[in-house]
Design an enzyme around this catalytic site. Structure first.
Site, PDB file in Angstrom:
ATOM      1  N   ASP A  60       1.283 -11.066  -2.471  1.00 26.07           N
ATOM      2  CA  ASP A  60       0.551 -11.630  -1.327  1.00 26.07           C
ATOM      3  C   ASP A  60      -0.496 -12.676  -1.705  1.00 26.07           C
ATOM      4  OD1 ASP A  60       2.058  -9.802   0.059  1.00 26.07           O
ATOM      5  OD2 ASP A  60       0.424  -8.382   0.384  1.00 26.07           O
TER       6      ASP A  60
ATOM      7  N   ARG B  87      10.303  -9.937  -3.181  1.00 22.14           N
ATOM      8  CA  ARG B  87       9.732  -9.038  -4.202  1.00 22.14           C
ATOM      9  C   ARG B  87      10.694  -8.746  -5.336  1.00 22.14           C
ATOM     10  NH1 ARG B  87       6.589  -4.548  -0.898  1.00 22.14           N
ATOM     11  NH2 ARG B  87       8.077  -3.175  -1.896  1.00 22.14           N
TER      12      ARG B  87
ATOM     13  N   ARG C 225       2.485   4.129  -2.479  1.00 18.07           N
ATOM     14  CA  ARG C 225       1.235   4.085  -1.718  1.00 18.07           C
ATOM     15  C   ARG C 225       0.881   5.552  -1.479  1.00 18.07           C
ATOM     16  NH1 ARG C 225       1.257  -1.365  -0.259  1.00 18.07           N
ATOM     17  NH2 ARG C 225       3.301  -2.232   0.195  1.00 18.07           N
TER      18      ARG C 225
ATOM     19  N   GLY D  29      -5.301  -2.532  -1.831  1.00 24.88           N
ATOM     20  CA  GLY D  29      -5.457  -1.081  -1.672  1.00 24.88           C
ATOM     21  C   GLY D  29      -5.651  -0.409  -3.018  1.00 24.88           C
ATOM     22  N   SER D  30      -4.898  -0.879  -4.007  1.00 21.79           N
ATOM     23  CA  SER D  30      -4.983  -0.300  -5.356  1.00 21.79           C
ATOM     24  C   SER D  30      -6.353  -0.569  -5.966  1.00 21.79           C
ATOM     25  CB  SER D  30      -3.913  -0.913  -6.255  1.00 21.79           C
ATOM     26  OG  SER D  30      -2.696  -0.955  -5.584  1.00 21.79           O
TER      27      SER D  30
END
Ligand code: F6P
Length: 324
Positions: A127, A253, A72, A104-105
């Site tokens: 998510d 994950r 991030r 966000g990406s």
């Protein structure tokens, strides 16, 4: 286009490696140079890049994570960092960029589009909170991991007649919690997309216990406003049952990608390369009713969530609770 690049950004997800491998293979077959940008937008700012070839991706489809790493990057959101990123795309003569990541990406990808970069977005996040697509990469594996873990933990809870509250990942989205709850027949569900409260959870669990359930399960998402420990406390004090709270965490994950996530990764990877080969850009790829599609990247942020209330009601019917 003859020279393209790929990066992963934000939280990694199972299926990213399968997707990267498909991109490498499709580029190799079509004589396109592929550059891997390490560590997402941060790596782009630092010009941390390398050519990606078939030898680099042999057998990676079976493992979670991403061989080109992710991050991030707060620096990418600064004017200076963003400029450096653009300069490095030019320096490396990148004609098109594939971004694999979540919300966000995709925001970063849209900024690049507005700055004149040719981008294809691939939704990669456990998510499932990019609502223009029915599924994002990694969601299926995350749910499978959650289901397996809950199933294992339930054995010991059942042996001790204990209640258990599980907290799933998903940021503000309740999809992992919902799908897991249905698969394990959870006794109560707390996600932000529906109304919930501690008294309601207690009533749901009381109802199950009155039907002979000895090890009731409450499923909650990490975005919930109520505290897991508070639910545990109230279960113990109001229902006189020993209770535990467990955050499922990163196990969601890190699992071996399911066939579905591998397949999605391959199909989207191939589609992204095909689109760039035809100079079709500034698109996000998605899936609906098993068909993959592409749609303008700048528009996908406006698509609203269609939460699966029908699945919530399946669960409630199972426990003879009134539908919502
Ligand atoms: O977006 C994926 C996700 O796993 C969320 O479900 C979770 O809230 C977050 O990432 C955790 O982020 P980090 O890896 O930075 O702790």
């Amino acid at each position: 286009m003859r020279r393209i690049a790929v990066l992963c950004s934000g939280g990694d997800c199972p299926g990213m490696n399968a997707c990267i491998k498909a991109i490498v293979d499709a580029c190799d077959s079509n004589n396109i140079d592929l550059i891997g940008i390490n560590r997402g937008y941060q790596g782009l700012i630092e010009n941390d890049v390398r050519p990606l070839e078939k030898i680099d991706v042999a057998n990676i489809e079976t493992i979670a994570g991403t061989i080109i790493k992710t991050s991030r990057s707060p620096e990418f959101m600064t004017e200076k960092g963003f400029r450096k990123a653009i300069d490095n795309l030019k320096l490396n003569e990148i004609e098109g960029l594939i971004v694999i990541g979540g919300n966000g990406s995709f925001r970063g990808a849209r900024d690049l589009v507005n700055a004149g970069v040719n981008v294809i977005g691939i939704p990669g996040t456990i998510d499932n909170d990019l609502f223009y697509t029915e599924r994002s990469l990694g969601f299926d594996t995350a749910v499978q991991q959650a289901v397996n873990t809950v199933t294992d933990i339930k054995q010991t809870m059942y042996a001790n007649d204990r209640a258990v509250v599980f907290k799933c990942m998903g940021r503000h989205c309740g999809d992992i919690a919902l799908h897991t709850a249905v698969a394990v027949e959870a006794d109560s569900l707390a996600v932000n997309e529906i109304e919930y409260s501690i008294p309601q959870i207690i009533e749901d669990v009381r109802n199950s216990m009155s039907h002979g359930v000895k090890a009731p399960v409450v499923m909650m998402s990490e975005g919930c406003k109520i505290d897991m420990d508070e639910i545990v406390y109230e279960l113990q004090s109001q229902l006189h049952i020993v209770a535990r709270g467990i955050e499922l965490g990163y196990i969601q994950r890190g699992g071996v990608p399911t066939y579905y996530d591998r397949m999605l990764g391959v199909r989207w990877g191939v589609l992204a390369v095909q689109l760039l080969m035809q100079d079709m850009t500034n698109l996000a790829v998605g899936v609906k009713n098993d068909k993959i599609f592409s749609t303008p990247l700048v528009e996908v942020e406006h698509v609203l969530q269609e939460f699966r209330v029908d699945m919530v009601n399946d669960l409630r019917t199972l426990h003879a609770l009134p539908k919502i």
